[in-house]
Design a protein around this motif. Structure first.
Motif, PDB file in Angstrom:
ATOM      1  N   ILE A 114       0.843  -1.202   0.000  1.00  0.00           N
ATOM      2  CA  ILE A 114       0.000   0.000   0.000  1.00  0.00           C
ATOM      3  C   ILE A 114       0.876   1.249   0.000  1.00  0.00           C
ATOM      4  O   ILE A 114       0.637   2.187  -0.772  1.00  0.00           O
ATOM      5  N   VAL A 115       1.899   1.289   0.839  1.00  0.00           N
ATOM      6  CA  VAL A 115       2.801   2.442   0.893  1.00  0.00           C
ATOM      7  C   VAL A 115       3.516   2.614  -0.441  1.00  0.00           C
ATOM      8  O   VAL A 115       3.634   3.734  -0.961  1.00  0.00           O
ATOM      9  N   HIS A 116       4.001   1.521  -1.018  1.00  0.00           N
ATOM     10  CA  HIS A 116       4.698   1.580  -2.298  1.00  0.00           C
ATOM     11  C   HIS A 116       3.782   2.152  -3.390  1.00  0.00           C
ATOM     12  O   HIS A 116       4.184   3.022  -4.164  1.00  0.00           O
ATOM     13  N   ARG A 117       2.551   1.691  -3.436  1.00  0.00           N
ATOM     14  CA  ARG A 117       1.608   2.179  -4.451  1.00  0.00           C
ATOM     15  C   ARG A 117       1.212   3.631  -4.199  1.00  0.00           C
ATOM     16  O   ARG A 117       1.019   4.392  -5.144  1.00  0.00           O
ATOM     17  N   ALA A 118       1.082   4.022  -2.933  1.00  0.00           N
ATOM     18  CA  ALA A 118       0.785   5.423  -2.619  1.00  0.00           C
ATOM     19  C   ALA A 118       1.919   6.316  -3.106  1.00  0.00           C
ATOM     20  O   ALA A 118       1.685   7.392  -3.665  1.00  0.00           O
ATOM     21  N   HIS A 119       3.142   5.875  -2.920  1.00  0.00           N
ATOM     22  CA  HIS A 119       4.304   6.620  -3.388  1.00  0.00           C
ATOM     23  C   HIS A 119       4.297   6.724  -4.906  1.00  0.00           C
ATOM     24  O   HIS A 119       4.507   7.804  -5.466  1.00  0.00           O
ATOM     25  N   ASN A 135      -9.081  10.079  -3.811  1.00  0.00           N
ATOM     26  CA  ASN A 135     -10.164   9.389  -4.521  1.00  0.00           C
ATOM     27  C   ASN A 135      -9.646   8.622  -5.732  1.00  0.00           C
ATOM     28  O   ASN A 135     -10.144   7.542  -6.054  1.00  0.00           O
ATOM     29  N   ALA A 136      -8.635   9.151  -6.400  1.00  0.00           N
ATOM     30  CA  ALA A 136      -8.036   8.449  -7.541  1.00  0.00           C
ATOM     31  C   ALA A 136      -7.290   7.191  -7.095  1.00  0.00           C
ATOM     32  O   ALA A 136      -7.135   6.249  -7.871  1.00  0.00           O
ATOM     33  N   PHE A 137      -6.846   7.158  -5.840  1.00  0.00           N
ATOM     34  CA  PHE A 137      -6.097   6.022  -5.293  1.00  0.00           C
ATOM     35  C   PHE A 137      -7.012   4.903  -4.775  1.00  0.00           C
ATOM     36  O   PHE A 137      -6.584   3.746  -4.688  1.00  0.00           O
ATOM     37  N   LEU A 138      -8.253   5.225  -4.462  1.00  0.00           N
ATOM     38  CA  LEU A 138      -9.161   4.249  -3.849  1.00  0.00           C
ATOM     39  C   LEU A 138      -9.348   2.965  -4.654  1.00  0.00           C
ATOM     40  O   LEU A 138      -9.425   1.881  -4.053  1.00  0.00           O
ATOM     41  N   PRO A 139      -9.413   2.993  -6.002  1.00  0.00           N
ATOM     42  CA  PRO A 139      -9.549   1.726  -6.734  1.00  0.00           C
ATOM     43  C   PRO A 139      -8.397   0.747  -6.482  1.00  0.00           C
ATOM     44  O   PRO A 139      -8.601  -0.469  -6.492  1.00  0.00           O
ATOM     45  N   GLU A 191      -8.559  -3.284  -4.863  1.00  0.00           N
ATOM     46  CA  GLU A 191      -7.817  -4.445  -5.350  1.00  0.00           C
ATOM     47  C   GLU A 191      -7.021  -5.115  -4.231  1.00  0.00           C
ATOM     48  O   GLU A 191      -6.936  -6.339  -4.165  1.00  0.00           O
ATOM     49  N   LEU A 192      -6.449  -4.325  -3.334  1.00  0.00           N
ATOM     50  CA  LEU A 192      -5.508  -4.835  -2.339  1.00  0.00           C
ATOM     51  C   LEU A 192      -6.145  -5.303  -1.032  1.00  0.00           C
ATOM     52  O   LEU A 192      -5.729  -6.310  -0.458  1.00  0.00           O
ATOM     53  N   GLY A 198     -10.209  -5.901   6.386  1.00  0.00           N
ATOM     54  CA  GLY A 198      -9.684  -4.726   7.067  1.00  0.00           C
ATOM     55  C   GLY A 198     -10.704  -3.608   7.071  1.00  0.00           C
ATOM     56  O   GLY A 198     -11.891  -3.835   6.872  1.00  0.00           O
ATOM     57  N   LEU A 199     -10.225  -2.405   7.252  1.00  0.00           N
ATOM     58  CA  LEU A 199     -11.087  -1.230   7.352  1.00  0.00           C
ATOM     59  C   LEU A 199     -10.418  -0.076   6.629  1.00  0.00           C
ATOM     60  O   LEU A 199      -9.215   0.152   6.788  1.00  0.00           O
ATOM     61  N   VAL A 200     -11.197   0.640   5.822  1.00  0.00           N
ATOM     62  CA  VAL A 200     -10.704   1.817   5.107  1.00  0.00           C
ATOM     63  C   VAL A 200     -11.623   2.976   5.480  1.00  0.00           C
ATOM     64  O   VAL A 200     -12.840   2.876   5.348  1.00  0.00           O
ATOM     65  N   ILE A 201     -11.028   4.071   5.947  1.00  0.00           N
ATOM     66  CA  ILE A 201     -11.788   5.232   6.435  1.00  0.00           C
ATOM     67  C   ILE A 201     -11.285   6.490   5.747  1.00  0.00           C
ATOM     68  O   ILE A 201     -10.080   6.676   5.587  1.00  0.00           O
TER      69      ILE A 201
END
Length: 118
Positions: A29-34, A82-86, A90-91, A95-98
């Protein structure tokens, strides 16, 4: 990148043992956010918690849990998050996403203040 004013905080809670192709899920998740150019991400390891499974995971010595809670915090503009949410769809299978609206007061990288002073 300059980030001040109204923003959104993305909080993702997963388990320490959750994986994505043999790699820790939180690291993916961190890698993809970067890669997505988000302002920043921080991973925090919880010492105790429970979620939808209703099982308590704890770092206390006598319990020795191997699946402690991991919290990933990301703050950026509404548009970028919002562009990152898709990718999270997938990942994150458990869990929980807020999403929380927030106000960024200060966002300065290391050494930026010194180099900006005359």
């Amino acid at each position: 990148m300059r980030l001040t004013g109204t923003a959104v905080r993305l909080t993702i809670m997963v388990g320490e043992t959750d994986r994505w192709h043999h790699k820790p899920l939180y690291a993916e998740i961190v890698h993809r956010a970067h890669q997505a150019g988000l302002a920043g991400a921080t991973v925090l390891r919880g010492i105790e918690g429970y979620g939808a499974s209703n099982l308590i995971h704890t770092a206390r010595l006598l319990s020795m849990s191997d699946d402690l809670p991991m919290v990933i915090l990301i703050v950026d503009t509404h548009e970028r998050v919002n562009a990152f949410l898709p990718q999270l769809d997938e990942l994150v299978h458990e869990g929980l996403v807020i999403l929380d609206d927030c106000e960024v007061i200060r966002y300065v990288g290391r050494g930026a203040e010194r180099s900006a002073q005359p």
